[in-house]
Design an enzyme around this catalytic site. Structure first.
Site, mmCIF file in Angstrom:
data_model
loop_
_atom_site.group_PDB
_atom_site.id
_atom_site.type_symbol
_atom_site.label_atom_id
_atom_site.label_comp_id
_atom_site.label_asym_id
_atom_site.label_seq_id
_atom_site.Cartn_x
_atom_site.Cartn_y
_atom_site.Cartn_z
ATOM 1 N N HIS A 113 -10.707 5.695 15.979
ATOM 2 C CA HIS A 113 -11.276 6.102 17.262
ATOM 3 C C HIS A 113 -10.261 5.870 18.386
ATOM 4 O O HIS A 113 -9.253 5.185 18.187
ATOM 5 C CB HIS A 113 -12.565 5.331 17.524
ATOM 6 C CG HIS A 113 -13.712 5.808 16.680
ATOM 7 N ND1 HIS A 113 -14.971 5.278 16.768
ATOM 8 C CD2 HIS A 113 -13.778 6.789 15.747
ATOM 9 C CE1 HIS A 113 -15.777 5.900 15.916
ATOM 10 N NE2 HIS A 113 -15.072 6.819 15.279
ATOM 11 N N GLU A 141 -10.243 4.046 21.057
ATOM 12 C CA GLU A 141 -9.971 2.673 21.482
ATOM 13 C C GLU A 141 -8.976 2.007 20.540
ATOM 14 O O GLU A 141 -8.087 1.253 20.971
ATOM 15 C CB GLU A 141 -11.272 1.842 21.503
ATOM 16 C CG GLU A 141 -12.356 2.366 22.437
ATOM 17 C CD GLU A 141 -13.287 3.376 21.762
ATOM 18 O OE1 GLU A 141 -12.802 4.221 20.981
ATOM 19 O OE2 GLU A 141 -14.495 3.340 22.035
ATOM 20 N N GLU A 188 -19.492 36.678 17.828
ATOM 21 C CA GLU A 188 -18.605 37.793 18.195
ATOM 22 C C GLU A 188 -19.280 39.145 17.999
ATOM 23 O O GLU A 188 -18.631 40.134 17.697
ATOM 24 C CB GLU A 188 -17.302 37.709 17.385
ATOM 25 C CG GLU A 188 -16.377 36.620 17.863
ATOM 26 C CD GLU A 188 -14.897 36.903 17.589
ATOM 27 O OE1 GLU A 188 -14.512 38.070 17.434
ATOM 28 O OE2 GLU A 188 -14.140 35.933 17.534
ATOM 29 N N SER A 220 -30.271 39.793 21.076
ATOM 30 C CA SER A 220 -31.371 38.932 20.592
ATOM 31 C C SER A 220 -31.181 37.508 21.081
ATOM 32 O O SER A 220 -32.132 36.869 21.545
ATOM 33 C CB SER A 220 -31.410 38.868 19.065
ATOM 34 O OG SER A 220 -31.539 40.115 18.525
HETATM 35 C C1 AOF Z 1 -15.896 5.667 19.874
HETATM 36 N N1 AOF Z 1 -14.643 6.131 20.031
HETATM 37 O O1 AOF Z 1 -13.076 7.691 19.729
HETATM 38 C C2 AOF Z 1 -15.233 8.152 18.930
HETATM 39 C C3 AOF Z 1 -16.577 7.672 18.825
HETATM 40 O O2 AOF Z 1 -17.732 8.149 11.371
HETATM 41 P P1 AOF Z 1 -17.027 7.475 12.503
HETATM 42 O O3 AOF Z 1 -16.756 6.028 12.267
HETATM 43 O O4 AOF Z 1 -15.769 8.221 12.940
HETATM 44 O O5 AOF Z 1 -18.037 7.514 13.760
HETATM 45 C C4 AOF Z 1 -18.375 8.707 14.374
HETATM 46 C C5 AOF Z 1 -19.312 8.445 15.532
HETATM 47 O O6 AOF Z 1 -18.690 7.514 16.425
HETATM 48 C C6 AOF Z 1 -19.589 9.690 16.373
HETATM 49 O O7 AOF Z 1 -20.727 10.392 15.913
HETATM 50 C C7 AOF Z 1 -19.815 9.088 17.750
HETATM 51 O O8 AOF Z 1 -21.123 8.564 17.848
HETATM 52 C C8 AOF Z 1 -18.816 7.932 17.760
HETATM 53 N N2 AOF Z 1 -17.519 8.434 18.229
HETATM 54 N N3 AOF Z 1 -16.860 6.443 19.326
HETATM 55 O O9 AOF Z 1 -16.172 4.522 20.220
HETATM 56 C C9 AOF Z 1 -14.263 7.325 19.587
HETATM 57 N N4 AOF Z 1 -14.878 9.356 18.419
HETATM 58 ZN ZN ZN Z 2 -15.585 3.741 17.847
#
Ligand code: AOF
Ligand code: ZN
Length: 347
Positions: A54, A56, A288, A296
């Site tokens: 992620h 962070e 597209e 619709s």
């Molecule tokens: C964060 N920072 O950069 C993102 C988050 O399957 P995982 O572990 O990758 O978790 C996906 C979920 O984490 C996603 O559905 C969303 O709720 C959160 N994404 N959270 O702290 C990040 N990409």
């Molecule tokens: Zn995270």
């Protein structure tokens, strides 16, 4: 909450970083993170790839001054997660690093998180501020928010019309309408959405590939409506080059790369298609055409964004384009000789 100019600058930077994950992070949200210490950036990162670390985590790892993480102020576009998914909780990481403050644009609507990430941080004594550039964050992750909140994909309609308002010639005869630059833009748009949908007539007459050739990125899942299975199996859509789904009223076994989804004739077509896409975790679809499919979806209000390419060419007759007027017109720009109009239904 009063945010400073510096706060705004940092969160804009975090949003810019988040945007770099476009086309790769999905179906996860786009998230960017900037870590500052005494008014200076010491780390940056974004969620680059679905399944990967992620934002962070990447920001923490990017810093060459890890001794300054304790006491730092962290800007992250989405609430740090609190769950064990493909990666461990980001809230735990920030707590472990003893950051002092966390600022976010939006809460994470994912029920696995939904406020619990911020609660975890607060419980650990970290100061949390929310709502900085909230609208910008929602717009950036409009596909993710629509999917999480409405349990359906975000629907982008796209069509090209002539200066006199036609989509095609008489009897649906396809004619080239938009210019070269618009063609490139459409490939970019294809790379940005997870799926792409066309109706039977468009598939039959245009024999489209519906892939991404003129822009870097992944090709979307191809979707075609073929109620009576009348499309020739030799058409490009069935070449197995890209996963493809056929929505039909007839039963047919899947074959290589092509999945047949049987729908009920007794129920409305498009809600069934959107439901089936939601079950596949598809968060956005680019539509597209053709005219019947577009009208619709417009009539049923099952769309979020419409991108209309108006070309200087005149046809003098043919299939009229849908008319959206000025309501919801959000943005307008030129692409070569074409004019592009972006409409939003809800923003
Ligand atoms: C964060 N920072 O950069 C993102 C988050 O399957 P995982 O572990 O990758 O978790 C996906 C979920 O984490 C996603 O559905 C969303 O709720 C959160 N994404 N959270 O702290 C990040 N990409
Ligand atoms: Zn995270």
């Amino acid at each position: 909450m009063a945010f400073s100019d510096f706060d705004h600058l940092m969160m804009h930077r975090a949003l810019d970083l988040a945007r770099l994950g476009t086309g790769y992070a999905r179906p996860n949200p786009l998230v960017g993170c900037v870590i500052t210490h005494e008014g200076r950036i010491i780390g940056e990162g974004w969620h680059r790839q679905y399944g990967g670390p992620h934002a962070e985590v990447n920001a923490v790892q990017s810093t060459t001054e890890s001794q300054l993480l304790a006491g730092s102020r962290v800007y992250v576009t989405l609430e740090p997660c609190s769950h064990f998914g493909k990666t461990p909780p980001c809230a735990d990481l920030l707590i472990e690093k003893q950051v002092a403050e966390v600022v976010v644009c939006n809460l994470d609507p994912n029920p696995l998180v939904a406020g619990q990430g911020l609660q975890k941080l607060r419980d650990a004594g970290i100061r949390v501020e929310t709502g900085l550039l909230e609208a910008e964050g929602r717009w950036l992750n409009r596909r993710f928010f629509t999917f999480q909140e409405q349990e359906r994909p975000y629907v982008v309609l796209k069509w090209a019309e002539t200066a006199d308002g036609y989509l095609a010639g008489p009897y649906f005869q396809p004619v080239p309408i938009s210019g070269e630059l618009s063609r490139v833009a459409v490939h970019q748009w294809r790379a940005e959405e997870q799926a792409i949908l066309v109706g039977t007539r468009t598939a039959l007459h245009d024999n489209p590939h519906l892939n991404v050739r003129e822009w870097p990125g992944q090709s979307p899942l191809r979707l075609v409506i073929d109620k009576n299975l009348s499309l020739p199996p030799t058409h490009h859509l069935f070449d197995g080059s890209q996963p493809t789904v056929v929505y039909t009223y007839r039963e047919r076994a899947a074959r290589e790369g092509v999945d047949f989804v049987m729908l009920s004739e007794a129920e409305d077509l498009f809600p069934q298609i959107l439901q089936s896409l939601a079950r596949r975790n598809v968060q956005s679809v680019l539509v597209e055409g053709g005219p019947t499919v577009l009208s619709s979806l417009l009539k049923d209000g099952l769309w979020d964004e419409a991108r209309v390419i108006r070309a200087p060419k005149r046809l003098g007759g043919g299939v009229p384009a849908p008319h959206l007027g000025l309501a919801g017109l959000h943005e307008q720009f030129s692409l070569g000789e074409d004019e592009v109009f972006i409409y939003h239904r809800n923003y």
